[in-house]
Structure formats: C-alpha cells, structure tokens
Design a protein around this motif. Structure first.
Motif, PDB file in Angstrom:
ATOM      1  N   PRO A 232       0.817  -1.220   0.000  1.00 27.44           N
ATOM      2  CA  PRO A 232       0.000   0.000   0.000  1.00 27.44           C
ATOM      3  C   PRO A 232       0.851   1.272   0.000  1.00 27.44           C
ATOM      4  O   PRO A 232       0.357   2.333  -0.392  1.00 27.44           O
ATOM      5  CB  PRO A 232      -0.841  -0.108   1.285  1.00 27.44           C
ATOM      6  CG  PRO A 232      -0.222  -1.183   2.091  1.00 27.44           C
ATOM      7  CD  PRO A 232       0.547  -2.066   1.177  1.00 27.44           C
ATOM      8  N   SER A 233       2.104   1.166   0.419  1.00 30.67           N
ATOM      9  CA  SER A 233       2.924   2.382   0.405  1.00 30.67           C
ATOM     10  C   SER A 233       3.171   2.853  -1.036  1.00 30.67           C
ATOM     11  O   SER A 233       3.520   4.001  -1.262  1.00 30.67           O
ATOM     12  CB  SER A 233       4.229   2.191   1.188  1.00 30.67           C
ATOM     13  OG  SER A 233       5.091   1.338   0.495  1.00 30.67           O
ATOM     14  N   LEU A 234       2.951   1.971  -2.039  1.00 31.57           N
ATOM     15  CA  LEU A 234       3.032   2.380  -3.455  1.00 31.57           C
ATOM     16  C   LEU A 234       1.637   2.544  -4.064  1.00 31.57           C
ATOM     17  O   LEU A 234       1.499   2.691  -5.270  1.00 31.57           O
ATOM     18  CB  LEU A 234       3.831   1.343  -4.253  1.00 31.57           C
ATOM     19  CG  LEU A 234       5.322   1.262  -3.910  1.00 31.57           C
ATOM     20  CD1 LEU A 234       5.981   0.125  -4.672  1.00 31.57           C
ATOM     21  CD2 LEU A 234       6.024   2.582  -4.219  1.00 31.57           C
ATOM     22  N   GLY A 235       0.609   2.472  -3.236  1.00 34.86           N
ATOM     23  CA  GLY A 235      -0.759   2.659  -3.723  1.00 34.86           C
ATOM     24  C   GLY A 235      -1.410   1.382  -4.230  1.00 34.86           C
ATOM     25  O   GLY A 235      -2.565   1.389  -4.640  1.00 34.86           O
ATOM     26  N   ALA A 236      -0.687   0.258  -4.211  1.00 34.66           N
ATOM     27  CA  ALA A 236      -1.247  -1.010  -4.683  1.00 34.66           C
ATOM     28  C   ALA A 236      -1.959  -1.727  -3.534  1.00 34.66           C
ATOM     29  O   ALA A 236      -1.897  -1.290  -2.376  1.00 34.66           O
ATOM     30  CB  ALA A 236      -0.145  -1.887  -5.263  1.00 34.66           C
ATOM     31  N   VAL A 237      -2.635  -2.827  -3.883  1.00 33.10           N
ATOM     32  CA  VAL A 237      -3.457  -3.548  -2.898  1.00 33.10           C
ATOM     33  C   VAL A 237      -2.781  -4.879  -2.537  1.00 33.10           C
ATOM     34  O   VAL A 237      -2.552  -5.715  -3.411  1.00 33.10           O
ATOM     35  CB  VAL A 237      -4.861  -3.848  -3.490  1.00 33.10           C
ATOM     36  CG1 VAL A 237      -5.708  -4.654  -2.503  1.00 33.10           C
ATOM     37  CG2 VAL A 237      -5.564  -2.546  -3.857  1.00 33.10           C
ATOM     38  N   PRO A 238      -2.483  -5.091  -1.247  1.00 35.71           N
ATOM     39  CA  PRO A 238      -2.039  -6.437  -0.854  1.00 35.71           C
ATOM     40  C   PRO A 238      -3.258  -7.349  -0.767  1.00 35.71           C
ATOM     41  O   PRO A 238      -4.274  -6.979  -0.183  1.00 35.71           O
ATOM     42  CB  PRO A 238      -1.416  -6.217   0.538  1.00 35.71           C
ATOM     43  CG  PRO A 238      -2.055  -4.972   1.067  1.00 35.71           C
ATOM     44  CD  PRO A 238      -2.555  -4.164  -0.107  1.00 35.71           C
ATOM     45  N   VAL A 239      -3.174  -8.512  -1.376  1.00 36.66           N
ATOM     46  CA  VAL A 239      -4.253  -9.498  -1.289  1.00 36.66           C
ATOM     47  C   VAL A 239      -3.691 -10.665  -0.477  1.00 36.66           C
ATOM     48  O   VAL A 239      -2.667 -11.252  -0.839  1.00 36.66           O
ATOM     49  CB  VAL A 239      -4.711  -9.971  -2.681  1.00 36.66           C
ATOM     50  CG1 VAL A 239      -5.868 -10.968  -2.561  1.00 36.66           C
ATOM     51  CG2 VAL A 239      -5.130  -8.776  -3.547  1.00 36.66           C
ATOM     52  N   PHE A 240      -4.375 -10.971   0.635  1.00 41.97           N
ATOM     53  CA  PHE A 240      -3.816 -11.949   1.568  1.00 41.97           C
ATOM     54  C   PHE A 240      -4.179 -13.384   1.190  1.00 41.97           C
ATOM     55  O   PHE A 240      -5.320 -13.692   0.839  1.00 41.97           O
ATOM     56  CB  PHE A 240      -4.261 -11.635   2.994  1.00 41.97           C
ATOM     57  CG  PHE A 240      -3.605 -10.399   3.528  1.00 41.97           C
ATOM     58  CD1 PHE A 240      -2.228 -10.348   3.707  1.00 41.97           C
ATOM     59  CD2 PHE A 240      -4.355  -9.259   3.819  1.00 41.97           C
ATOM     60  CE1 PHE A 240      -1.609  -9.200   4.181  1.00 41.97           C
ATOM     61  CE2 PHE A 240      -3.750  -8.112   4.287  1.00 41.97           C
ATOM     62  CZ  PHE A 240      -2.367  -8.083   4.476  1.00 41.97           C
ATOM     63  N   VAL A 241      -3.157 -14.234   1.289  1.00 40.17           N
ATOM     64  CA  VAL A 241      -3.221 -15.625   0.880  1.00 40.17           C
ATOM     65  C   VAL A 241      -3.008 -16.480   2.129  1.00 40.17           C
ATOM     66  O   VAL A 241      -2.261 -16.087   3.032  1.00 40.17           O
ATOM     67  CB  VAL A 241      -2.102 -15.870  -0.171  1.00 40.17           C
ATOM     68  CG1 VAL A 241      -1.963 -17.329  -0.522  1.00 40.17           C
ATOM     69  CG2 VAL A 241      -2.354 -15.013  -1.417  1.00 40.17           C
ATOM     70  N   ASP A 242      -3.644 -17.654   2.163  1.00 36.97           N
ATOM     71  CA  ASP A 242      -3.497 -18.527   3.332  1.00 36.97           C
ATOM     72  C   ASP A 242      -2.179 -19.318   3.243  1.00 36.97           C
ATOM     73  O   ASP A 242      -1.495 -19.295   2.215  1.00 36.97           O
ATOM     74  CB  ASP A 242      -4.683 -19.484   3.450  1.00 36.97           C
ATOM     75  CG  ASP A 242      -4.985 -19.849   4.913  1.00 36.97           C
ATOM     76  OD1 ASP A 242      -4.276 -19.338   5.820  1.00 36.97           O
ATOM     77  OD2 ASP A 242      -5.936 -20.622   5.149  1.00 36.97           O
ATOM     78  N   VAL A 243      -1.851 -19.999   4.332  1.00 39.61           N
ATOM     79  CA  VAL A 243      -0.613 -20.778   4.381  1.00 39.61           C
ATOM     80  C   VAL A 243      -0.934 -22.247   4.619  1.00 39.61           C
ATOM     81  O   VAL A 243      -2.059 -22.607   4.973  1.00 39.61           O
ATOM     82  CB  VAL A 243       0.350 -20.258   5.482  1.00 39.61           C
ATOM     83  CG1 VAL A 243       0.844 -18.857   5.136  1.00 39.61           C
ATOM     84  CG2 VAL A 243      -0.284 -20.302   6.863  1.00 39.61           C
ATOM     85  N   ASP A 244       0.076 -23.070   4.423  1.00 36.47           N
ATOM     86  CA  ASP A 244      -0.040 -24.511   4.617  1.00 36.47           C
ATOM     87  C   ASP A 244       0.093 -24.828   6.116  1.00 36.47           C
ATOM     88  O   ASP A 244       0.942 -24.254   6.786  1.00 36.47           O
ATOM     89  CB  ASP A 244       1.090 -25.179   3.821  1.00 36.47           C
ATOM     90  CG  ASP A 244       1.114 -26.670   4.019  1.00 36.47           C
ATOM     91  OD1 ASP A 244       0.375 -27.354   3.291  1.00 36.47           O
ATOM     92  OD2 ASP A 244       1.853 -27.150   4.906  1.00 36.47           O
ATOM     93  N   PRO A 245      -0.740 -25.737   6.653  1.00 41.29           N
ATOM     94  CA  PRO A 245      -0.708 -25.995   8.096  1.00 41.29           C
ATOM     95  C   PRO A 245       0.571 -26.688   8.572  1.00 41.29           C
ATOM     96  O   PRO A 245       0.870 -26.664   9.766  1.00 41.29           O
ATOM     97  CB  PRO A 245      -1.920 -26.896   8.331  1.00 41.29           C
ATOM     98  CG  PRO A 245      -2.268 -27.467   6.997  1.00 41.29           C
ATOM     99  CD  PRO A 245      -1.810 -26.471   5.972  1.00 41.29           C
ATOM    100  N   VAL A 246       1.326 -27.295   7.685  1.00 40.65           N
ATOM    101  CA  VAL A 246       2.545 -28.005   8.096  1.00 40.65           C
ATOM    102  C   VAL A 246       3.784 -27.120   7.917  1.00 40.65           C
ATOM    103  O   VAL A 246       4.584 -26.960   8.832  1.00 40.65           O
ATOM    104  CB  VAL A 246       2.704 -29.331   7.311  1.00 40.65           C
ATOM    105  CG1 VAL A 246       4.030 -30.005   7.660  1.00 40.65           C
ATOM    106  CG2 VAL A 246       1.534 -30.266   7.627  1.00 40.65           C
ATOM    107  N   SER A 247       3.933 -26.521   6.731  1.00 40.93           N
ATOM    108  CA  SER A 247       5.135 -25.710   6.470  1.00 40.93           C
ATOM    109  C   SER A 247       4.986 -24.282   6.988  1.00 40.93           C
ATOM    110  O   SER A 247       5.970 -23.574   7.137  1.00 40.93           O
ATOM    111  CB  SER A 247       5.423 -25.671   4.973  1.00 40.93           C
ATOM    112  OG  SER A 247       4.428 -24.913   4.309  1.00 40.93           O
TER     113      SER A 247
END
Ligand SMILES: *Cc1c(COP(=O)(O)O)cnc(C)c1O
Length: 377
Positions: free
Chosen positions: A94-109
């Motif tokens: 967001p500091s460059l005006g773009a949108v972070p889109v959040f992604v989930d993670v793997d439960p093991v790694s």
C-alpha cells in the motif's frame, strides 16, 4: 537460571576480535557510506547463495519495496502476500498505492499455500485489479514451495519476490535462497539468522537491468553521475560499519547453519512424540530462524509458555494475529475462501529458544520442562 531466546552474546564472544578489527578499519578509512566493505559484502553474499547480483540496502523492508519500485507497481495493482508473516511483507504494497491481497498458508510448512494463491489471483482479476507480483515468505527459515508458486506466477505473468528475511542461506531443491525468485530479499536485523548490529537488508536478482535499477533506486535515483538523478529513488544504503560487521558474521554463517541443524534435531528428537514439531521436507534445509511447535489451542499454549517462563525459559508467539486481522490491514482483501489456517496457527504456535550456541544441557532442560508442562494437562 535464565536462558536467552536468541543469544547474540555467545556469537559475539566468538567473533569480537575480528569485528573490532573490521570496525577499526572503517574508522581509519572513513568511507562510512558505500565504503569498500559494502561491495566486499555484496560479492560475498552473491558467492554464498549463488545469486548473480546482490544489492545491499538499509533494511529488509526497503529490500521488499525496492523490487516493487523496479516493477513500477502502482495504484490498481495487486500483490499477493501471506497473512501469517511479519507486517513488513505486506506493508510495502500500500505504500506504493497497490493492494495487498492476503493468501493462506499450509498448516505443516506455515508457508504460502499455492491453491489459496490461485484463488486470490482469480478474485483480484474479477475485482478489476492487475495482478503484478507475489511475495512468498520463507517463514521461520524454511523455504516456501517455490516450484508451485513459480509455476503459477509464470502462468499468470506475476513477478516472484522471495521474502527471505528469515531464511537467507536455506536451501530448496538444491537452490539457495537469494538465488530463488525474480528477486529475493533478506534482512540483517540483529535477531535474524544473519544479522548485523543495527538495521540492514539486501536484494538479490539474476537480471542485470533490474540490478542497475536497484542500485539507482537505493541511492536517490542516481544516474551515471550521483548528482544527476534520473528517477525518483530513496535513501536506502547499508552503512559501511554494518557491512564490516556482516563480513565477519558471514564468515561463520555456514558453520552456524550447521549448528542450527543440530539444535533443531535435538528439539525434534526430544519432543516429536508429545507435540507437533516442525517438518522439513527432504528437498529443503531450514536455517531455523525459529523453532516453532504447534499446541492444541491458545489455552494450552498460554499454560505451557507460563510454565516455561516460571523456570526462566523464554518463548515467543510469532504471530499472535495474522495480518488480515490487524488494524492497519483488516480492510484489504483476502482469498475468497478465507484464511482458516492462518487464523488457527495464530492460536497454536509457540517458538522456543533457538540459536546456534544453545548448549545441550540447556536444551535438555527446555525439553524436560516442556514435556512436564504438556503432561500436566
Ligand atoms: C524481519 C522481516 C522483514 C523486515 O526486515 P527489517 O530489516 O526489520 O525491515 C520482512 N519480512 C519478514 C518475513 C521479516 O521477518
């Protein structure tokens, strides 16, 4: 008796004479900004990871921002980040005006889940955003699943910026972090596996043109002449003194990575029958920025952490709140299927004392105390 969570004093005792001599050299030549140690360190880091170009900078956050500047990421663009990470991974977007889109993670790694990345990219296109880059994180020192992520990124036209702030020097299928991704970044924050005595960071790339741009952006957008600024850049250089310190830390880093394997192995041998311990695939080697176990729930975690604390054993929770639940980031989009693993991990994870100088006796005490706390309920 109290243990250190990360014992930087033990490392300092090992290298103090050499660090003092290196610092004295800098005080003698006086080139405090972009002195010869900076280039020497960059060449050393290139050799260590097999990357073509290393461009040092002021910290690991700028190391993520600089590639986004090279890519000209701007308003209307989407950049995909895990939510289960330190804020800096997403902060630069967001500091460059773009949108972070959040992604989930793997439960093991605990690293980015490729299936969640694909859903998030499809969602972003549907929402009219332009997917530009993905920032996988080598969380706790373990490389992300780069084969899967790079395949998706290639198919979707995204750049891969590997956030290896915690994982510099780890290996993935014969590749060393630093030489993975279109850009790789790291941090020399003191508590990272390869840390200095202040702030510092670096960006790695195989691309000559991007390397030149990174060198320009970190130095006020300089052109061939430093008083001819050809683009809007920033001031993000690594201090010569920090580079001098890092040269001595890098000289023992391979040895420390080996010592970290021994410490991690002792924890796993002593704990894996009573609690969920980290799993490293045969094709990877972690640098163990953290050794993180998974408890049943937040109540059990609190009880175990309190029991250890009462005996002078520190623990930490990385991270108690995934980014998409934090005040500054709760307004940004997430994988349309939600981020259930990130939310569960935030309740379960507990990081134990971890550093290359952790003595066997101390570690055995941590293991005994932990086993007792788990048996007590
Ligand atoms: C520490 C860290 C950063 C930022 O590094 P700084 O040098 O503190 O700016 C970025 N990403 C991750 C995953 C980190 O752990």
């Amino acid at each position: 008796m109290s243990l250190a969570f990360i014992d930087l004093a033990a490392q300092q005792a090992r290298i103090k004479d050499r660090v003092d001599a290196r610092m004295a050299d800098v005080l003698a030549h006086g080139a405090y900004i972009m002195g010869p140690e900076v280039a020497e360190l960059e060449r050393g880091l290139e050799a260590f990871s097999g990357a073509k170009h290393c461009i040092s900078c002021a910290n690991g956050t700028d190391a993520l921002l600089l590639p986004l500047m090279v890519l000209k990421v701007r308003t209307g663009d989407a950049v995909f980040c895990p939510s289960f990470t330190f804020a800096a991974t997403a902060e630069v977007v967001p500091s460059l005006g773009a949108v972070p889109v959040f992604v989930d993670v793997d439960p093991v790694s605990f690293n980015m889940d490729p299936a969640s990345l694909e859903r998030a990219i499809a969602w972003a296109r549907g929402a009219g955003l332009t997917p530009r880059a993905v920032i996988p994180v080598d969380l706790f020192g373990l490389p992300a699943d780069y084969d899967a992520i790079e395949a998706i990124a290639r198919a979707e036209g995204l750049a891969v910026i590997a956030d290896s702030a915690q994982g510099y020097g780890a290996t993935y299928k014969g590749r060393v972090t630093g030489a993975i991704g279109d850009f790789a970044t790291t941090s020399f924050f003191p508590a990272k596996p390869l840390g200095c005595y202040g702030d510092g960071g670096a960006v790695f790339t195989e691309n000559d043109e991007w390397a030149d741009l990174l060198r320009s952006y970190r130095f006020h957008g300089k052109g061939a002449d430093k008083y001819d600024n050809v683009r809007i850049g920033m001031n993000s250089r690594l201090d010569t003194l920090q580079a001098a310190i890092l040269l001595e830390k890098l000289a023992i880093y391979a040895d420390e990575i080996a010592a970290r394997q021994v410490v991690a192995r002792r924890y796993t041998d002593g704990l894996s029958d009573v609690v969920e311990t980290p799993v490293v695939g045969n094709d990877s080697r972690s640098v163990w920025a953290q050794y993180t176990i998974k408890l049943a729930d937040a109540e059990q975690r609190t009880r175990v952490a309190e029991a250890l604390k009462a005996e002078g054993v520190p623990t930490n929770v990385y991270y108690p709140l995934p980014l998409h639940r934090q005040t500054a980031y709760s307004g940004f989009p997430v994988d349309p299927a939600g981020l259930p693993v990130s939310e569960a991990l935030a309740q379960q994870v507990l990081s134990l004392p971890m550093h290359p100088y952790l003595a066997r006796e101390d570690q055995e005490r941590v293991i005994d105390l932990l086993r007792k706390a788990l048996a007590d309920g």
